[in-house]
Design an enzyme around this catalytic site. Structure first.
Site, PDB file in Angstrom:
ATOM      1  CG  LEU A  33      -1.923  -1.145   1.342  1.00  0.00           C
ATOM      2  CD1 LEU A  33      -2.882  -0.882   2.505  1.00  0.00           C
ATOM      3  CD2 LEU A  33      -2.702  -1.394   0.059  1.00  0.00           C
ATOM      4  CG  HIS A  37      -2.997   1.151  -2.552  1.00  0.00           C
ATOM      5  ND1 HIS A  37      -1.629   0.995  -2.586  1.00  0.00           N
ATOM      6  CD2 HIS A  37      -3.485   0.380  -3.559  1.00  0.00           C
ATOM      7  CE1 HIS A  37      -1.305   0.174  -3.563  1.00  0.00           C
ATOM      8  NE2 HIS A  37      -2.399  -0.216  -4.179  1.00  0.00           N
ATOM      9  CD  GLN A 149      -9.904   8.381 -14.212  1.00  0.00           C
ATOM     10  OE1 GLN A 149      -9.220   7.887 -15.113  1.00  0.00           O
ATOM     11  NE2 GLN A 149     -11.143   8.748 -14.388  1.00  0.00           N
TER      12      GLN A 149
END
Ligand code: AMP
Length: 281
Positions: A33, A37, A149
């Site tokens: 992570l 995230h 995205q």
């Protein structure tokens, strides 16, 4: 934060939470992570009663063994980060738990969305992604699920799957988080040497360069692509996998720069394949 490894256990906990009126936000990840995230988790925290993440390096979405074998893992620090960002339930199954012997059902979005860009370069990748996301959606049954995205094609493919299979889940797109130097955050950045990190900056710089060209009037995708390729090629450590300029919705090659256009790149820096994109409205 509760750590759960069993698929049936996460399913029954989420079912109880849902039936008692909780709204569930879900962030599926491969782990390792980073702030990208965490931005998804924080958004989920702000919009839902319960936040669930999954950490699972899904073997069936990797087309290169080397990529799978070198994928960074750091469960202990992941769990600390997840908890501090407000996660309630961390689902961390093993591959054997997710794919029991004889597993033979797969979910595949067909057509252009999965045939171009990374779909063309990574055979079976999106089939692996949609299969695991579908399974995770069935286990967690979230009200909302958050996707970056940064993986624009993945986001489109998931939106298509959710629509086609009538999942009652709101897909929430989230903007790309970058290093101060412009490099899009990615778990794979951990595999870059210092020199490679510097070289990788050519990726975001090439997108900024493209944006400037568009602002100064360039409207021909072929010209733009040529200039992006030329820009990246000046970096000796970079090897272009693809540079594509597509309609952001259909992912079909753009005939001109108008409407919503996605400039998508995949570039190898040494052995590490990085992707990035720029969406233009
Ligand atoms: P991954 O663990 O790479 O599969 O990523 C899990 C989720 O985090 C996906 O929805 C990604 O698109 C998203 N994500 C990854 N990197 C970033 C980033 N730099 N900014 C925003 N979201 C990201």
């Amino acid at each position: 934060m509760q750590l759960i490894t069993s698929p049936s256990e996460i399913q029954s906990i989420c079912e109880k939470l849902r039936t008692s009126g909780n709204r569930i936000g879900f962030v599926p990840t491969l782990g390792a992570l980073h702030e990208g995230h965490l931005s998804l988790i924080r958004q989920a925290r702000s919009e839902n009663d319960i936040v669930v993440i999954s950490i699972f390096v899904n073997p069936i979405q990797f087309d290169r063994k080397k990529d799978f074998d070198s994928y960074p893992i750091g469960l202990e620090s992941d769990l600390k980060l997840a908890e501090s960002a407000g996660v309630d339930l961390a689902f961390v199954p093993s591959a054997e738990q997710m794919y029991s012997q004889g597993h033979s059902t797969f979910v595949k979005v067909e057509g252009t969305l999965t045939q171009v860009l990374c779909g063309a370069k990574r055979p079976g990748h999106f089939r692996g992604v949609t299969t695991i996301v579908c399974k995770l959606f069935n286990l967690v049954r979230p009200h909302r699920a958050y996707f970056g995205q940064k993986d624009a094609q993945q986001l489109r493919v998931i939106q298509q799957m959710v629509n086609d299979l009538n999942f009652d889940i709101e897909i929430v797109p989230m903007p790309t988080i970058r290093e101060p130097d412009g490099l899009a955050l990615s778990s794979r950045n951990k595999n870059l040497s210092l020199e490679e990190h510097q070289a990788a900056l050519v990726i975001s710089k090439s997108l900024n360069f493209a944006s400037d060209l568009i602002k100064s009037g360039e409207r021909k995708p072929s010209k733009l692509k040529e200039k992006i390729v030329e820009f990246i090629s000046k970096e000796p450590l970079a090897k272009i996998d693809y540079v594509s300029i597509v309609n952001a919705n259909t992912l079909e090659e753009a005939a001109e720069i108008s409407g919503e256009v996605l400039i998508a790149l995949a570039v190898f820096i040494g052995n590490t394949r990085l992707i990035d994109n720029l969406q233009i409205k």
